[in-house]
Design an enzyme around this catalytic site. Structure first.
Site, short mmCIF file in Angstrom:
data_model
loop_
_atom_site.label_atom_id
_atom_site.label_comp_id
_atom_site.label_asym_id
_atom_site.label_seq_id
_atom_site.Cartn_x
_atom_site.Cartn_y
_atom_site.Cartn_z
N GLY A 45 0.85 -1.17 0.00
CA GLY A 45 0.00 0.00 0.00
C GLY A 45 0.89 1.22 0.00
CB SER A 46 2.12 3.78 -0.49
OG SER A 46 2.94 2.71 -0.85
CG ASN A 47 -0.34 6.65 4.05
OD1 ASN A 47 -1.50 6.39 3.76
ND2 ASN A 47 0.25 6.17 5.13
#
Length: 803
Positions: free
Chosen positions: A239-241
């Site tokens: 995932g990631s931000n």
């Protein structure tokens, strides 16, 4: 090599440096580096190591830069890399046995045999060689191919000149030299992770039905639900931000970028940090996915970028109408076409071979499932072919190289438009002039909503709205994907169709669709295959948008503000639900609740703990672990539609749904089960999180802050629950290569970085857990990008490597 006029003096200084260092093993300790200095002619590079084992690689061209990169990656990660090359050569069954499982970093294959059948099939079909021979821009550039050649030579030189000390592969016969084709095949495997890589089990198991086989078809409702779950980001191992702030929000009118990718902590999809420099041509620093030649996420002197895993569905299915007399023949526009049979033989451990056939069509391979959730049976009348446009895309390295040389967010967009190489990620960027950028520019099958409406089979009419997985009628050539005029290859969307947001005060993504990259400037108008519009956002997206919108409104932001955001460890689910949970807990008759096994559990102490909890996942937070366990059980037991009293509203997407439904069946049970679970593990309900959420490295127990996806914590970690071991005792995936980057008007960017799991997977390396200890203390590495800062490093060690 061309040199910009403004860079000529710097280039001359670099040449002088390279010349001066050409016979130098180390400026600090030549004796210590004697074993790390390969000898011989051919390619070469200079590597300066600074704190935490971060290499700064200098070379005269791309082949030599690739050489230094391959050498340095092998020094830190030889066993992980070698294991991956066994996968890519299709040799896992012979080395490790057919029924063992790969680490999952290069495909979704659950057994070595299916992995080998697929990758050996790729080799025998010369798939990657054909892509390497494709002229740029549809194929890779000369610079990228030179880098691959150099990387292989550097890896091989390290193997030849060094002893392996990592017990994971010390003395192993399967650690072998590699070729540039091996390196390119790794890039191919990463490109098809969301397409063919997701369907390997179904591709390698697909066999024609026998005469008279029954003809079951997937249940449409079940298939729609399964496809939605299969492509949901909240259950992904990646995932990631990321957020980019424009100059309108910052203290000095320059851009800021915070990148927080969530990737596996073990195995071949780890990041590795370095700086790459070709004097006068390239100077870039950041995180590289292992086995890659360039910087995946990083910055140069003018631009910083990060990626988040996108919601675009990178595959589609074509439902084939078969010739009733031959299930290996399908019909298009009334004409019969034979499938192509590819027989693949895989040697297995202990002797003997396994031979299986794969069946290919004009659309791609026949596939009989997409994981256990979504069966796609091959019957006497129907089969399904998997189309993956990234199976002809070996351009991601050229896209990354374009980023590395960019001077503005406009240049980043230019690289994306020119190369169109990113398979499954969004891009978020900021530059020193104050521009911000979000774009979902990825290689997607050209499924327009109009095409889906016209050509979807009954199954596709259920799966496409639910998940973006199109199932098209393969019997009609009019249902082919077509080509956009600005697309670099057939069957994909061109750059003009990509969601883009330029120069917004903030541009943020946390693995939801492009819609709310900025809540004040929603992005609309894209096709369903890119993602949804106007639907409920994840808890992490909601918390992230709240945070970054508040930061933008406050203004006068600096890199220090990015650092605080990264490790604030705020729990959005706790802010929404903890108070109501504590209140409902306290109202339970007699302070007891009934567990799922029918046992009455005293929860009275837990009520007070939840009420006093600070709503963070800091390591010293008391009540965090209790809420985590309650929340996991509650969200698993209570359907999403019953969890909240106030439902989602597209008019207020950040603040809805809200108000926990403590009267829902399952609430009290989840509370009782969580309390009983902690008691059985001898963990107090008010225990500090860091005492029971940790990793062990070299005998040291390192506390880990952060929290799981459903809690919505920006600093996401997905730990493994082991009550017998004391709680959460390992992390599978989560915050990985983190960077906070800005500019202050000087020649050097202001950058703070952290590689949470450290540079090396070798427990005998000094850089096995040094940055993990920093992560536990919420400390950062002050990056050394400029020459003066590198030379001032107290840990400086210079090595000249040759092949």
């Amino acid at each position: 090599m061309r040199t910009r006029p403004g860079h000529r003096r710097l280039a001359a200084l670099w040449v002088a440096l390279l010349t001066a260092l050409s016979g130098t093993a180390s400026v600090s300790s030549a004796a210590a580096d004697r074993d790390a200095r390969p000898h011989g002619g051919g390619l070469s590079a200079t590597i300066r190591y600074t704190e935490y084992g971060i290499p700064h690689i200098v070379a005269k061209d791309y082949a030599n830069l690739g050489f230094g990169t391959g050498w340095a990656q092998a020094a830190d990660q030889v066993c992980t890399l070698a294991d991956g090359f066994v996968t890519l050569r299709g040799e896992r069954s012979r080395v490790f046995g057919p029924d063992a499982a790969p680490d999952g970093s290069l495909s979704s294959a659950t057994k070595n045999l299916s992995s080998d059948l697929y990758f050996k099939g790729v080799r025998e079909a010369h798939t990657v060689e054909k892509l390497l021979d494709t002229p740029a821009p549809a194929g890779p550039s000369r610079a990228v191919k030179d880098s691959m050649r150099g990387w292989a030579a550097g890896y091989n030189a390290w193997l030849k000149q060094n002893r392996i000390t990592d017990p994971a592969c010390r003395g192993a016969h399967w650690v072998k030299p590699v070729t540039s084709l091996d390196v390119a095949t790794r890039g191919f495997a990463l490109a098809v992770l969301g397409g063919q890589g997701r369907g390997i089990e179904g591709i390698t198991a697909a066999q024609p039905p026998t005469t008279g086989s029954p003809a079951p078809q997937p249940d449409k409702a079940d298939a729609a639900r399964a496809a939605g779950e299969l492509f949901a980001q909240d259950d992904s191992d990646m995932g990631s931000n990321a957020v980019a702030f424009s100059g309108a929000t910052t203290a000095n009118k320059r851009g800021l970028l915070l990148g927080n990718p969530h990737y596996p902590w073990q195995g071949g999809r780890r990041f590795w940090q370095s700086q790459q420099t070709i004097p006068g041509e390239l100077n870039v620093m950041g995180g590289t996915l292992l086995g890659s030649t360039g910087i995946s996420i990083g910055h140069n002197a003018h631009i910083a970028w990060s990626h988040t895993v996108a919601t675009g569905v990178t595959l589609n299915l074509h439902q084939l109408t078969l010739d009733p007399s031959d299930p290996t023949t399908y019909v298009v526009d009334g004409k019969k076409e034979r499938m192509t049979k590819r027989s693949v033989t895989v040697p297995v451990k202990g002797g003997g071979d396994v031979t299986r056939s794969q069946w290919w069509t004009r659309y791609g391979p026949v596939v009989t499932n997409l994981g256990s959730q979504l069966p796609l049976p091959w019957t006497t009348t129907t089969a399904y072919a998997l189309a993956d446009p990234n199976a002809v895309n070996l351009r991601a390295s050229d896209t990354a190289l374009g980023f590395a040389k960019a001077r503005s967010t406009a240049d980043v967009l230019g690289s994306l438009r020119r190369t169109q190489g990113l398979p499954w990620v969004n891009t978020i960027a900021a530059d020193s002039s104050g521009h911000s950028l979000f774009t979902q520019s990825q290689v997607l099958p050209r499924i327009t909503d109009e095409l889906a409406a016209t050509c979807s089979t009954p199954l596709g009419k259920a799966t496409y709205p639910a998940s973006g997985v199109a199932v098209l009628d393969g019997s009609k050539s009019d249902c082919a994907l077509g080509r956009d005029k600005d697309a670099v290859q057939a069957g994909i969307f061109g750059p003009s169709k990509m969601p883009v947001l330029r120069d917004a005060p903030y541009a943020e993504n946390s693995n939801d669709s492009a819609w709310l990259a900025n809540a004040d400037k929603p992005i609309t108008g894209y096709e369903r295959v890119f993602g949804t519009i106007g639907t409920q956002r994840s808890m992490r997206t909601r918390g992230a948008v709240e945070d970054v919108a508040g930061m933008a409104e406050k203004g006068r932001l600096t890199v220090a503000d990015l650092q605080r955001q990264q490790f604030a460890d705020r729990v959005p689910a706790g802010d929404l639900a903890a108070a109501d949970t504590a209140k409902a807990c306290a109202a339970l008759p007699g302070g007891t609740a009934t567990g799922s096994d029918g046992t009455a559990v005293d929860v009275s102490k837990a009520c007070a703990v939840l009420g006093a909890w600070d709503r963070t996942m800091n390591t010293d937070s008391r009540g965090a672990l209790l809420f985590d366990r309650v929340w996991r059980k509650l969200t698993a037991a209570v359907p999403a539609a019953q969890l909240w009293k106030v439902p989602f509203s597209a008019a207020d997407p950040v603040r809805t749904p809200n108000t926990l439904n403590t009267g829902a069946p399952g609430f009290a049970t989840a509370l009782a089960d969580a309390v009983a679970e902690l008691k059985a593990a001898d963990i107090p309900s008010d225990a500090r999180l860091g005492d029971h959420q940790f990793v062990t490295r070299g005998g040291d127990r390192i506390p880990v802050h952060g929290g799981t996806e459903s809690l919505g914590v920006w600093n996401k970690v997905e730990p493994v629950w082991d009550p017998a071991g004391g709680g959460y005792t390992e992390v599978t995936t989560g915050s990985s290569y983190i960077q906070a980057v800005g500019w202050d008007g000087g020649r050097c960017p202001v950058a703070r970085t952290l590689l949470t799991y450290s540079q090396s997977s070798n427990p005998n390396s000094p850089h096995y857990s040094d940055q993990t200890h920093l992560f536990a203390k919420k400390k950062w590495v002050t990056e050394r990008f400029c020459e003066k800062d590198i030379l001032r490093s107290p840990a400086l060690k210079v090595v000249r490597v040759r092949g």
